[in-house]
Write a protein that holds these residues in place. Structure first.
Motif, PDB file in Angstrom:
ATOM      1  N   GLY A 270      -4.361  -4.411   8.691  1.00 30.25           N
ATOM      2  CA  GLY A 270      -3.965  -5.807   8.524  1.00 30.25           C
ATOM      3  C   GLY A 270      -4.870  -6.746   9.293  1.00 30.25           C
ATOM      4  O   GLY A 270      -5.246  -7.816   8.795  1.00 30.25           O
ATOM      5  N   GLY A 271      -5.253  -6.357  10.517  1.00 28.11           N
ATOM      6  CA  GLY A 271      -6.151  -7.177  11.307  1.00 28.11           C
ATOM      7  C   GLY A 271      -7.523  -7.299  10.669  1.00 28.11           C
ATOM      8  O   GLY A 271      -8.132  -8.379  10.661  1.00 28.11           O
ATOM      9  N   LEU A 272      -8.032  -6.212  10.111  1.00 23.04           N
ATOM     10  CA  LEU A 272      -9.334  -6.250   9.441  1.00 23.04           C
ATOM     11  C   LEU A 272      -9.280  -7.110   8.185  1.00 23.04           C
ATOM     12  O   LEU A 272     -10.246  -7.820   7.871  1.00 23.04           O
ATOM     13  N   LEU A 273      -8.156  -7.066   7.484  1.00 19.77           N
ATOM     14  CA  LEU A 273      -8.006  -7.908   6.295  1.00 19.77           C
ATOM     15  C   LEU A 273      -8.005  -9.380   6.685  1.00 19.77           C
ATOM     16  O   LEU A 273      -8.641 -10.218   6.027  1.00 19.77           O
ATOM     17  N   LEU A 274      -7.310  -9.711   7.768  1.00 16.87           N
ATOM     18  CA  LEU A 274      -7.309 -11.090   8.254  1.00 16.87           C
ATOM     19  C   LEU A 274      -8.718 -11.525   8.647  1.00 16.87           C
ATOM     20  O   LEU A 274      -9.151 -12.643   8.334  1.00 16.87           O
ATOM     21  N   SER A 275      -9.438 -10.649   9.328  1.00 13.02           N
ATOM     22  CA  SER A 275     -10.810 -10.962   9.728  1.00 13.02           C
ATOM     23  C   SER A 275     -11.686 -11.233   8.510  1.00 13.02           C
ATOM     24  O   SER A 275     -12.500 -12.177   8.505  1.00 13.02           O
ATOM     25  N   LEU A 276     -11.522 -10.434   7.467  1.00 11.83           N
ATOM     26  CA  LEU A 276     -12.315 -10.618   6.253  1.00 11.83           C
ATOM     27  C   LEU A 276     -12.004 -11.966   5.602  1.00 11.83           C
ATOM     28  O   LEU A 276     -12.928 -12.694   5.189  1.00 11.83           O
ATOM     29  N   MET A 277     -10.719 -12.316   5.529  1.00  7.46           N
ATOM     30  CA  MET A 277     -10.348 -13.587   4.904  1.00  7.46           C
ATOM     31  C   MET A 277     -10.921 -14.769   5.684  1.00  7.46           C
ATOM     32  O   MET A 277     -11.455 -15.719   5.097  1.00  7.46           O
TER      33      MET A 277
END
Length: 318
Positions: free
Chosen positions: A128-135
């Protein structure tokens, strides 16, 4: 155990996924609309150093103030919510309800019960944290083209790269450890809020020591050219080469409103430069972005392992 973990914690996972989806739609919508606004209003030569480019950036700031405000709180709020609603109830709720006695007397051992839950939920938090970083990484260039500040701005730094992933993992294990110590969900949540806040400000103060700062002497200006540099400190340098923090130079009086008037401040600085003084700046260049990212990631990962170990040790004694 993986199916049981999903059944017990699917509410937190689905709510978090829904919030990430809403945030993604908000960022996508604002980026598309901002892209159209920039295309219609950007003067020729932007991005660049032209004053009109700065006016465009200021206009974008006013137009999307609400989005910026949400983004500004995200580095602290997001991991805190993960720790409070994912980590704190994992053991705190079991102790409150007394269900740990039933869960830990079945065929599944305490060690395996905790290992599966910590690994599955921890890996989900990291994803979830990596997805937020990507967005965030895809969203920011629309607003910051030509003036990126992913390193100098500590809030942005904690929202890109691997930072969201390790912060979410740290907050999650902090919540689990707090639940094992307090045996209550609400006190554990309060500890997560305090712990994440203190840790974030502590690492901010320590981050200047991740590497030896670069020193540069400026003449004619006190402003570092690179806006993305992370400043550490500054001092005036006398013509003899000695650094001083307080100056009392004859012929260069400081106006009573210096610091409030840019014109007086610039005149005073120009007088000092004219007498042979220089301005020494200590800073970390943007090229150290990944060095700082991995250093902080290592610190938080080790802290997460220690907190997870503490929670397992406490649970095995019950």
């Amino acid at each position: 155990m993986i199916w049981v973990t999903w059944r017990q914690h699917r509410a937190q996972i689905l709510v978090t996924a829904g919030l990430l989806a809403l945030l993604g739609l908000l960022l996508l919508g604002s980026a598309v609309e901002a892209g159209r606004y920039v295309a219609e209003h950007a003067p020729p030569g932007c991005p660049g150093t032209d004053a009109r480019c700065g006016d465009l950036a200021a206009a974008l700031g006013r137009r999307y103030d609400a989005v910026y405000s949400l983004f500004g709180w995200m580095p602290l709020v997001a991991p805190t919510l993960v720790g409070a609603f994912w980590g704190a109830p994992l053991l705190g709720r079991e102790y409150e309800r007394g269900t740990h006695r039933l869960a830990w007397t079945q065929s599944v051992s305490v060690r395996r019960w905790l290992a599966v839950k910590l690994s599955v939920l921890g890996a989900t938090a990291v994803a979830g944290g990596l997805l937020l970083s990507l967005m965030v990484s895809l969203w920011r260039p629309v607003f910051r083209t030509g003036a990126d500040s992913t390193f100098g701005n500590i809030g942005v730094f904690n929202m890109v790269g691997v930072q969201p992933a390790v912060w979410w993992l740290y907050a999650f294990t902090l919540g689990v450890a707090a639940g094992s110590l307090t045996r209550r969900t609400l006190p554990a949540m309060a500890l997560v809020v305090a712990g994440v806040t203190v840790t974030m400000f502590t690492l901010f103060r320590l981050s200047v020591h991740y590497a030896e700062p670069v020193r540069i002497e400026l003449s004619g200006t006190v402003v570092l050219e690179d806006p993305d540099a992370r400043l550490v400190g500054a001092a005036w340098v006398e013509p003899s080469g000695r650094e001083v923090t307080e100056l009392s130079v004859g012929g260069c009086p400081r106006g009573v409103d210096v610091g409030q008037s840019d014109r007086h401040a610039r005149a005073w600085q120009a007088c000092l430069f004219g007498k042979g003084y220089r301005y020494a700046v200590y800073y970390h260049p943007p090229s150290r972005f990944w060095r700082f990212q991995w250093t902080e990631a290592g610190i938080l990962t080790l802290a997460s392992l220690a907190l997870g170990g503490l929670a397992v040790s406490r649970a095995r004694r019950d």
